[in-house]
Design an enzyme around this catalytic site. Structure first.
Site, PDB file in Angstrom:
ATOM      1  N   LYS A 186       0.884  -1.178   0.000  1.00  0.00           N
ATOM      2  CA  LYS A 186       0.000   0.000   0.000  1.00  0.00           C
ATOM      3  C   LYS A 186       0.915   1.220   0.000  1.00  0.00           C
ATOM      4  CE  LYS A 186      -4.047   2.076   0.306  1.00  0.00           C
ATOM      5  NZ  LYS A 186      -5.066   2.040  -0.771  1.00  0.00           N
ATOM      6  N   ASP A 219      -5.524  -2.941  -2.192  1.00  0.00           N
ATOM      7  CA  ASP A 219      -6.957  -2.846  -2.502  1.00  0.00           C
ATOM      8  C   ASP A 219      -7.239  -3.377  -3.905  1.00  0.00           C
ATOM      9  OD1 ASP A 219      -5.530  -0.655  -3.441  1.00  0.00           O
ATOM     10  OD2 ASP A 219      -7.034   0.837  -2.882  1.00  0.00           O
ATOM     11  N   ASP A 243      -2.588 -12.110   5.473  1.00  0.00           N
ATOM     12  CA  ASP A 243      -3.651 -12.726   6.268  1.00  0.00           C
ATOM     13  C   ASP A 243      -5.001 -12.509   5.586  1.00  0.00           C
ATOM     14  OD1 ASP A 243      -4.945 -13.903   8.575  1.00  0.00           O
ATOM     15  OD2 ASP A 243      -5.511 -11.870   9.160  1.00  0.00           O
TER      16      ASP A 243
HETATM   17  C1  IPM Z   1      -4.017 -17.068  10.285  1.00  0.00           C
HETATM   18  C2  IPM Z   1      -4.841 -16.635  11.465  1.00  0.00           C
HETATM   19  C3  IPM Z   1      -3.935 -16.030  12.523  1.00  0.00           C
HETATM   20  C4  IPM Z   1      -3.266 -14.822  11.893  1.00  0.00           C
HETATM   21  C5  IPM Z   1      -4.624 -15.655  13.844  1.00  0.00           C
HETATM   22  C6  IPM Z   1      -5.318 -16.827  14.474  1.00  0.00           C
HETATM   23  C7  IPM Z   1      -3.653 -15.009  14.807  1.00  0.00           C
HETATM   24  O1  IPM Z   1      -5.831 -15.750  11.045  1.00  0.00           O
HETATM   25  O2  IPM Z   1      -3.109 -17.903  10.468  1.00  0.00           O
HETATM   26  O3  IPM Z   1      -4.266 -16.603   9.167  1.00  0.00           O
HETATM   27  O4  IPM Z   1      -3.852 -13.729  11.837  1.00  0.00           O
HETATM   28  O5  IPM Z   1      -2.116 -14.960  11.459  1.00  0.00           O
HETATM   29 MG    MG Z   2      -5.987 -15.546   8.956  1.00  0.00          MG
END
Ligand code: IPM
Ligand code: MG
Length: 354
Positions: A186, A219, A243
């Site tokens: 970003k 995005d 994530d």
């Molecule tokens: C993932 C999960 C984890 C993260 C959580 C549970 C901390 O969402 O492994 O993607 O955000 O890394």
């Molecule tokens: Mg996750």
């Protein structure tokens, strides 16, 4: 020789899906004549309840002695009001940091037979084979946090070496695939992203001259993942973007229940976990899809133990079982017969020893 794989079931459906993965590992043992030690240890809410610590010392010790770690999932509403430092998720972050697993590989290769389970049109899914490389031990997840009643702060920091080492993993992976890396940032807003882009533009042409490099703002990347998913090869991005984008990308494969992951450091010890969470709404009901965890075990055998044939045998068994029409609820289309977590695991284990 005996190889030790630490098993960390965690919370919610974590226990059920890791149980099936252990079944499958035992089937591999039998079929290929291996000897796996599979010690179990507590993490997340389970660790908090039993030891008052989401990453107990005993778990740290077991993981430190293992060739690899297989984890289910952590978290749940039961621990929602626990202070940040002892939340179940913090246990997972401490484990990732302890193992130094900075590169999280999340392959998204939708099984054609499951295209009906995806909300995305089947013609768009054709040829989709993406490897997301998510930076896992830096960024906003690990920065300083502050909280007063009326203000909150999460600091996001990245350093040049942190960016370089994860780019190298992405570049090497691309060389063994379709020779393309899409870096997601970003950089029109964030300083960390401007550094990310700068380092990427320096390192990639210098060390991976034959690899095509594309930049996308996060995005736009979220949109392109749905509008032209087949155009991607390797996607490399920072912790939080990775994530978010991989939950989105899981819809290409029909369900989060199908997506495995491997978290690697510079050595061979890795952490393997499904990308999904603990799904408290279906926990303990034999409804969870164990495929993501079973496929994570396959990645473990390949990447940490160097057992390519064994790994491929697990992947083939999952394909066989899906081709035979077995479906857990999350990947079932109308009219499909739905099986439970244990039946799915039994069928995959049986396909290996068959
Ligand atoms: C993932 C999960 C984890 C993260 C959580 C549970 C901390 O969402 O492994 O993607 O955000 O890394
Ligand atoms: Mg996750």
């Amino acid at each position: 020789m005996q190889s030790t794989i630490a098993i960390l079931p965690g919370d919610g459906i974590g226990a059920e899906v890791t149980r099936e993965a252990v079944k499958v590992l035992r089937a591999v043992e039998q079929k290929f004549g291996h000897d796996f030690a599979l010690p179990e240890a507590l993490i997340g809410g389970a660790g908090l309840d039993a030891e008052n610590d989401p990453f107990p010392q005993q778990t740290a010790d077991i993981c430190a002695d293992a060739a690899a770690v297989l984890l289910g999932a952590v978290g749940g509403p039961k621990w929602d009001s626990v202070p940040t430092e002892s939340r179940p998720e913090k246990g997972l972050l401490r484990l990732r940091a302890a193992l130094g697993v900075f590169a999280n590989l999340r392959p998204v290769a939708p099984h054609p037979i499951l295209s009906g389970a995806s909300p995305i049109r089947a013609d768009l899914l054709q040829g989709v084979d993406i490897m997301v490389v998510r930076e896992l031990t830096g960024g906003i997840y690990f920065g300083k946090k502050e909280r007063t009643a009326d203000s909150a702060t999460d600091v996001c920091t990245y350093t040049r070496p942190e960016i370089e080492r994860v780019l190298r993993i992405a570049g090497k992976l691309a060389q063994g695939r379709k020779n393309k890396v899409t870096s997601v940032d970003k950089s029109n807003v964030l300083e960390t992203s401007r550094l990310w882009r700068e380092v990427t533009e320096e390192l990639m042409p210098r060390e991976f001259a034959s690899v095509e490099l594309e930049h996308l703002l996060v995005d736009a990347a979220a949109m392109h993942l749905l509008s032209r998913p087949a155009d991607f090869d390797v996607i490399v991005t920072e912790n939080m973007f990775g994530d978010i984008l991989t939950d989105e990308a899981s819809m290409l494969a029909g369900s989060m229940g199908m997506l495995p992951s491997a978290s690697l450091n510079e050595g061979s010890v890795g952490l393997y976990e499904p990308i999904h969470g603990s799904a408290p709404d279906i926990a303990g009901q034999d409804k969870a899809n164990p495929c993501a965890t079973i496929l994570s075990a396959a990645m473990l055998l390949r990447l940490s133990l160097g057992l390519e044939d064994e790994s491929a045998a697990i992947e083939a068994a999952v394909n066989t079982v899906l081709s035979n029409g077995l479906r857990t609820g999350d990947i079932a289309a109308k009219g499909d017969q739905v099986v439970g977590t244990a039946a799915m695991g039994d069928a995959i284990a049986a396909a290996i020893t068959a």
